[in-house]
Structures are given as structure tokens and as C-alpha cells.
Design an enzyme around this catalytic site. Structure first.
Site, mmCIF file in Angstrom:
data_model
loop_
_atom_site.group_PDB
_atom_site.id
_atom_site.type_symbol
_atom_site.label_atom_id
_atom_site.label_comp_id
_atom_site.label_asym_id
_atom_site.label_seq_id
_atom_site.Cartn_x
_atom_site.Cartn_y
_atom_site.Cartn_z
ATOM 1 N N HIS A 33 1.133 3.975 2.119
ATOM 2 C CA HIS A 33 1.510 4.756 3.291
ATOM 3 C C HIS A 33 3.018 4.991 3.272
ATOM 4 C CE1 HIS A 33 -2.339 3.646 5.766
ATOM 5 N NE2 HIS A 33 -2.537 4.634 4.901
ATOM 6 N N ASP B 268 5.578 4.936 5.240
ATOM 7 C CA ASP B 268 6.584 4.039 5.800
ATOM 8 C C ASP B 268 6.802 2.793 4.954
ATOM 9 O OD1 ASP B 268 3.908 3.553 6.758
ATOM 10 O OD2 ASP B 268 4.698 2.051 8.122
ATOM 11 N N HIS B 269 6.037 2.644 3.881
ATOM 12 C CA HIS B 269 6.203 1.505 2.979
ATOM 13 C C HIS B 269 6.716 1.905 1.599
ATOM 14 C CE1 HIS B 269 4.079 -1.583 5.506
ATOM 15 N NE2 HIS B 269 3.711 -0.458 6.090
ATOM 16 N N HIS C 223 0.868 -1.185 0.000
ATOM 17 C CA HIS C 223 0.000 0.000 0.000
ATOM 18 C C HIS C 223 0.894 1.221 0.000
ATOM 19 C CE1 HIS C 223 0.957 -0.655 4.229
ATOM 20 N NE2 HIS C 223 0.537 0.557 4.528
ATOM 21 N N HIS D 153 -6.841 -3.207 5.791
ATOM 22 C CA HIS D 153 -6.153 -2.018 6.276
ATOM 23 C C HIS D 153 -7.015 -0.793 5.956
ATOM 24 C CE1 HIS D 153 -2.875 -0.033 8.136
ATOM 25 N NE2 HIS D 153 -2.357 0.500 7.046
#
Length: 321
Positions: A61, A63-64, A59, A137
């Protein structure tokens, strides 16, 4: 199959843990799952190499994905020519392209963004596939399962040679390929000397998720399940609010799926220095040391289910100064 945990922290990195990234090496192929901030430096620290063919984003976000622009630019500086495939959830292509835009001019090699939905085969590579599955999520998100094809059954050379009188040679190869052969006036069928197909390996990576039926199905008999374990049980309410899982919940999913090993990841920074608590909670549910919480730089060797070798963990690489 070698799995290197490049980033195991949650949304906020710590001095010990970087944000989400997992690198899988299989027979020379390198596949990167998520690409949090600092991923390329982690690849240098832990000596994984940069010869990537595919990046799989669960996904978008930060931090990814925030490590992706820098990684793409570094590959350009290294005179890369072959295409890089970036796989991302359906509906996110334009966001991935905007993420890459600040690097400036287009890289000298093609970067191709492929959108995937749960149930898709994101990559078909002959001997294995990377399949997507549904997770739970707060945004468009998928998990990924690397699933190897069944391997040929074992060839019983002793029976072929001593009982059937077939000398080593081309007939062995044909039988092992599943083709009958003529020998001394009769037809020898492959199943007479070749055992049943042997299962390949299955690696499942969830990204961020609540416990989900899609994960249970994708991780059935998995050799390694890498599951969101952001919180301990004292923060179970927070896990539900933010659509994450506790370590105990991850262990319950692993049990239901019949997974052989469980790696806990995406650990909240609130547990810096106390992550053994999460591991202990998971092991109360998922038998003993089959559940583990890897540090950054830990590498897992995943054997075939029928192999004599054991599943192993070791710390690899050394930071270059």
C-alpha cells in the site's frame, strides 16, 4: 538496539506525522521497516544516517512504499556501491520493480528484491535473524520479528579464581566458549563457572493488521511490539472493515503475547492533535506506561532483558534548514 520512529501516521500524513517507516540500529546494522512518503527526509531530520543494508516492506500500500523510489535514487546520488536488499511479500516482486522504474536508469549499485512468506527467515545475520509472520490485512502482507540469538552465560570469575584456583588467561576464554579445560589434574567443565545462556532481544513490527494469532506467537516475550493502532474504540467497526486494529485491540495482543513494551503506530489522521486518546485506551488494558504512542522522531533504546539499564524514550535530531 536503537529504534527510531520515522513515520507514525496512517494512510494520510499530517503536519506532525509522516507515513509508515521505522529504522532499527543494531551493532552498526541499519534496517528500515517500511518506507512511506518522505522517509528519506525523516532520516535527515532525525539523523539516522543512510547506511542501510536492508529494507523490509510489510505490504505494498502506498503509505508504506512511496518513499522507496526517492530513497533509492538518493543513495545512487551518494555514490553507493554495495547492494541494497528489499524484502517484500511473495508475489509482489514485479510491483516493487515497477515502483522503482520511474527513477530512470538503473542505480549504480544492485537493488535486489527478495520475496518472503510467513515463517521465512528474511535475514540471517549470525547474532540475529529477521523472521516473517502472518498478519491479517486486505492484501499480501507480512510482519517482521528481529530475534537475537541467546548470549553466553555470565562467567563467574570469582569462583574460577578463588575456588578453583584458575588464573586469568586462555583457560577463561575456553571455558566461556563452552570448552572444558584441564587444571591441577582434573577436568573443569564450563557449567562450573559459566551461567545459563542469556536471552537476546526481540523486536516485532506488524505493519497494518487486524489482531492476529501470528502476531501473538511472534511477539511472545517481545521486548518491544510495534503494532497497528489506527483507530480508537469509537471506530472499531471501521477498523474491522479496513483490516486495521484499534489501540485497545493492540494492547490485548500485547497482553496475550507477554510483550514488555507496546508502541502504537499507524494513527489515523482523524486523531491529529488527539492521539493521547489512543494511548489512554491502550493503557486501560496494557499496564501503565508500558504502552506508548510515539511522535515522529522519538527514539527508543531497547536494553537486554537482564540488563540493569531501563527502556528509554527520547526525542532526537533537529530539522536542518
Amino acid at each position: 538496539m536503537r529504534v527510531t520512529f520515522l513515520g507514525t501516521s496512517g494512510a494520510v500524513p499530517t503536519t506532525a506525522r509522516s507515513t509508515s517507516a521505522l529504522l532499527v540500529e543494531r551493532e552498526g546494522d541499519r534496517l528500515l521497516f517500511d518506507c512511506g512518503e518522505g522517509t528519506q527526509r525523516q532520516m535527515m531530520r532525525f539523523a539516522t544516517g543512510f547506511d542501510l543494508g536492508h529494507v523490509f516492506l510489510t505490504h505494498l500500500h502506498g503509505d508504506h512504499v512511496l518513499g522507496l523510489p526517492g530513497l533509492v535514487q538518493t543513495l545512487d546520488f551518494n555514490d553507493r556501491e554495495r547492494p541494497l536488499a528489499v524484502h517484500a511479500p511473495a508475489g509482489t516482486r514485479s510491483r516493487v520493480e515497477r515502483l522503482l522504474a520511474p527513477t530512470g536508469n538503473s542505480p549504480s549499485y544492485p537493488v535486489r528484491v527478495h520475496q518472503v512468506e510467513p515463517g521465512d527467515v528474511a535475514l540471517s545475520a549470525g547474532e540475529y535473524e529477521v523472521r516473517t509472520f502472518r498478519v491479517d490485512h486486505r492484501t499480501d502482507a507480512v510482519g517482521y520479528a528481529l530475534v537475537e540469538a541467546d548470549r553466553k552465560g555470565r562467567f563467574d570469575r570469582q569462583k574460577a579464581e578463588e575456588e578453583l584456583g584458575i588464573e586469568p588467561g586462555p583457560k577463561y576464554s575456553k571455558l566461556h566458549r563452552g570448552e572444558p579445560v584441564e587444571h591441577e589434574g582434573r577436568t573443569v567443565e564450563p557449567e562450573e563457572v559459566v551461567g545459563p545462556p542469556r536471552p537476546g532481544r526481540r523486536l516485532v513490527y506488524t505493519g497494518d493488521t487486524r489482531p492476529a494469532e501470528g502476531t501473538v506467537r511472534a511477539a511472545e516475550d517481545a521486548d518491544l511490539l510495534v503494532h497497528d493502532a489506527t483507530f480508537a474504540e469509537d471506530r472499531a467497526d471501521r477498523a474491522r472493515e479496513t483490516a486495521h486494529a484499534t489501540a485497545r485491540e493492540a494492547a490485548e495482543v500485547a497482553n496475550r503475547a507477554g510483550a514488555r513494551r507496546l508502541a502504537l503506530t499507524h494513527v489515523s489522521s482523524r486523531y491529529a492533535g488527539r492521539s493521547d486518546r489512543l494511548e489512554a485506551e491502550a493503557r486501560e488494558v496494557f499496564e501503565g506506561e508500558r504502552a506508548f504512542l510515539p511522535d515522529d522522531g522519538v527514539q527508543a533504546e531497547v536494553p537486554y532483558p537482564d540488563a540493569d539499564r531501563a527502556f528509554t524514550l527520547e526525542r532526537v535530531g533537529r530539522e536542518r534548514r
